[in-house]
Enzyme design. Structure first.
Site, PDB file in Angstrom:
ATOM      1  N   ASP A  12       0.853  -1.197   0.000  1.00  0.00           N
ATOM      2  CA  ASP A  12       0.000   0.000   0.000  1.00  0.00           C
ATOM      3  C   ASP A  12       0.883   1.239   0.000  1.00  0.00           C
ATOM      4  OD1 ASP A  12      -0.554   1.018   3.354  1.00  0.00           O
ATOM      5  OD2 ASP A  12       1.035  -0.261   2.591  1.00  0.00           O
ATOM      6  N   ASP A  55       2.677  -7.332   8.782  1.00  0.00           N
ATOM      7  CA  ASP A  55       2.085  -6.212   8.052  1.00  0.00           C
ATOM      8  C   ASP A  55       1.072  -5.472   8.936  1.00  0.00           C
ATOM      9  OD1 ASP A  55      -0.345  -5.100   6.541  1.00  0.00           O
ATOM     10  OD2 ASP A  55       1.219  -5.126   5.023  1.00  0.00           O
TER      11      ASP A  55
HETATM   12  N1  LIG Z   1      -0.333  -2.805   4.286  1.00  0.00           N
HETATM   13  C1  LIG Z   1      -1.555  -2.570   4.777  1.00  0.00           C
HETATM   14  N2  LIG Z   1      -2.311  -1.639   4.173  1.00  0.00           N
HETATM   15  C2  LIG Z   1      -3.540  -1.418   4.699  1.00  0.00           C
HETATM   16  C3  LIG Z   1      -4.058  -2.103   5.791  1.00  0.00           C
HETATM   17  C4  LIG Z   1      -5.366  -1.591   5.994  1.00  0.00           C
HETATM   18  C5  LIG Z   1      -6.386  -1.968   7.002  1.00  0.00           C
HETATM   19  N3  LIG Z   1      -6.131  -3.192   7.699  1.00  0.00           N
HETATM   20  C6  LIG Z   1      -6.386  -3.116   9.086  1.00  0.00           C
HETATM   21  C7  LIG Z   1      -7.758  -3.515   9.359  1.00  0.00           C
HETATM   22  C8  LIG Z   1      -7.776  -4.587  10.141  1.00  0.00           C
HETATM   23  C9  LIG Z   1      -6.441  -5.050  10.441  1.00  0.00           C
HETATM   24  O1  LIG Z   1      -6.284  -5.124  11.820  1.00  0.00           O
HETATM   25  C10 LIG Z   1      -5.521  -4.022   9.874  1.00  0.00           C
HETATM   26  O2  LIG Z   1      -4.932  -3.287  10.894  1.00  0.00           O
HETATM   27  C11 LIG Z   1      -5.567  -0.609   5.043  1.00  0.00           C
HETATM   28  N4  LIG Z   1      -4.463  -0.538   4.294  1.00  0.00           N
HETATM   29  C12 LIG Z   1      -4.129   0.396   3.237  1.00  0.00           C
HETATM   30  O3  LIG Z   1      -3.540   1.525   3.878  1.00  0.00           O
HETATM   31  C13 LIG Z   1      -3.926   2.711   3.161  1.00  0.00           C
HETATM   32  C14 LIG Z   1      -4.814   3.519   4.074  1.00  0.00           C
HETATM   33  O4  LIG Z   1      -4.001   4.049   5.098  1.00  0.00           O
HETATM   34  P1  LIG Z   1      -4.553   5.366   5.896  1.00  0.00           P
HETATM   35  O5  LIG Z   1      -4.694   6.464   4.821  1.00  0.00           O
HETATM   36  O6  LIG Z   1      -3.484   5.632   6.923  1.00  0.00           O
HETATM   37  O7  LIG Z   1      -5.874   4.955   6.480  1.00  0.00           O
HETATM   38  C15 LIG Z   1      -4.684   2.247   1.935  1.00  0.00           C
HETATM   39  O8  LIG Z   1      -3.776   1.975   0.894  1.00  0.00           O
HETATM   40  C16 LIG Z   1      -5.277   0.940   2.439  1.00  0.00           C
HETATM   41  O9  LIG Z   1      -5.582   0.066   1.371  1.00  0.00           O
HETATM   42  C17 LIG Z   1      -3.235  -3.083   6.408  1.00  0.00           C
HETATM   43  O10 LIG Z   1      -3.568  -3.752   7.411  1.00  0.00           O
HETATM   44  N5  LIG Z   1      -1.997  -3.272   5.861  1.00  0.00           N
END
Ligand SMILES: Nc1nc2c(c(CN[C@H]3C=C[C@H](O)[C@@H]3O)cn2[C@@H]2O[C@H](COP(=O)(O)O)[C@@H](O)[C@H]2O)c(=O)[nH]1
Length: 341
Positions: A239, A314
């Site tokens: 991401d 991750d």
């Molecule tokens: N690598 C990675 N990318 C992730 C996630 C998640 C949501 N997962 C959570 C939900 C339940 C689990 O417990 C995870 O904690 C969203 N994204 C990406 O981030 C970006 C948004 O960021 P911001 O603008 O700061 O909200 C966007 O590209 C989105 O697609 C992840 O886990 N890993």
């Protein structure tokens, strides 16, 4: 025609040929040591997905799976041009931004009696209805709202046609294999086809398909239909947040030219060489961190609260990025507007 390289093969190839993004071996080790202290805690455990995040479903049933499917179908591109002006969603007394604003809006709609997680609803939902469901409390709407509407209609119609409107049927067809589920999702739903080119080769990141598999594993608590024997073959999700936190932690570096471009907030297009290098090197960096962490666990005889894999690393690093937003202010993240991450 052969399919693209797998995400892991893609990442290795990119890291070996990258010109503007570099993995720092010392930084990789430092991050592994940071994580070693956490391996027996809740953050590096499957249960953290529910225990640490109040917006995620508590249940492990068909409705919870359909929630995960809608959330990950729309899980892209929340960043705003000016960080002080962004989409915010208030829900049950708290205000959410970014990815969590999406989840808050889904839960708000369900509380309002709008069946936003039912394919029979979102297959024909109108743009007006989508704009209402995902309305912001500020004058900044959720980015790409028209694309989100188009993808909801497209995905809902396919889920109805191929899987009787339930993502559980899609999961069951994968026979408890994470890889089978990932490929079934990519083959069935066009918006999940996160594939591009690098140095003449077709490469894949499948970011939303991989996080969908991971969130399926998490919401089902690794049991029953979610007991994926090969969950460790799923890589981190490429991401725009993970690169930022890996640079912040010293495991990844950018060339002077790329850093200047990012500090100016210049847009990178999906598939640009530098955008692919950022995503690929981040993915490979987390694979190296995982390898180093598993070595340290072995060497130190650390007790872990279950299998340590790239999914849990991750999740931890993404949550870390959320919790350290202020400390990371000086580290730019790359601005690519697309439906894939
Ligand atoms: N690598 C990675 N990318 C992730 C996630 C998640 C949501 N997962 C959570 C939900 C339940 C689990 O417990 C995870 O904690 C969203 N994204 C990406 O981030 C970006 C948004 O960021 P911001 O603008 O700061 O909200 C966007 O590209 C989105 O697609 C992840 O886990 N890993």
């Amino acid at each position: 025609m052969d399919g693209p390289l797998t995400p892991r093969e893609s990442a290795k190839f990119i890291a070996e040929n990258s010109r503007d993004v570099f993995i720092d071996g010392r930084g990789v080790r430092r991050v592994a040591e940071l994580l070693l202290a956490k391996v027996s805690g809740p953050e590096l455990h499957l249960g953290g997905w529910k225990a640490l995040h109040e917006l995620n479903p508590r249940a492990a049933d068909e409705a919870a799976l359909n929630w995960v499917f809608v959330a990950d179908t729309l899980n892209f591109s929340f960043w705003s041009e000016h960080d002080e002006r962004k989409c915010l969603v208030g829900y049950r007394g708290k205000t959410y931004s970014g990815y969590w604003s999406l989840c808050a809006a889904v839960n708000r709609a369900l509380d309002e009696g709008i069946p936003i997680t039912s394919a029979s609803y979102y297959a024909t939902v109108t743009l007006d209805q989508v704009q209402h469901v995902f309305r912001s409390d500020t004058d900044v709407p959720m980015p790409l709202i028209e694309e989100r509407h188009r993808i909801l209609n497209e995905t809902g119609k396919i889920l109805l046609e191929k899987f009787e409107g339930s993502f559980l049927n899609c999961v069951r067809k994968s026979e408890k294999s994470a890889q089978k589920l990932m490929h079934l999702v990519v083959e069935s739903f066009p918006s999940y086809r996160d594939v591009t080119q690098f140095e003449g080769k077709r490469i894949s990141f499948y970011k939303r398909a991989q996080i969908l598999v991971a969130d399926t594993w998490s919401v089902l608590e690794g049991k029953g239909d979610g007991c994926f024997k090969d969950i460790s073959s799923i890589t981190m999700f490429a991401d725009y947040r993970l690169p930022q936190v890996l640079v912040h932690l010293g495991a990844l570096n950018y060339s002077k030219e790329l850093l200047e471009k990012l500090l100016k907030g210049e847009m990178l297009s999906y598939g640009d060489r530098q955008e692919v290098e950022i995503r690929g090197c981040s993915l490979w960096c987390v694979e190296l961190i995982r390898d180093c962490l598993l070595e340290l666990i072995e060497k130190k005889g650390e007790k872990t609260s279950g299998e340590i894999n790239s999914v849990l690393l991750d999740y931890y690093l993404w949550d870390y990025a959320r919790d350290h937003r202020e400390d990371m202010k000086g580290i730019p993240f790359h601005h690519t507007r697309c439906i894939y991450y």
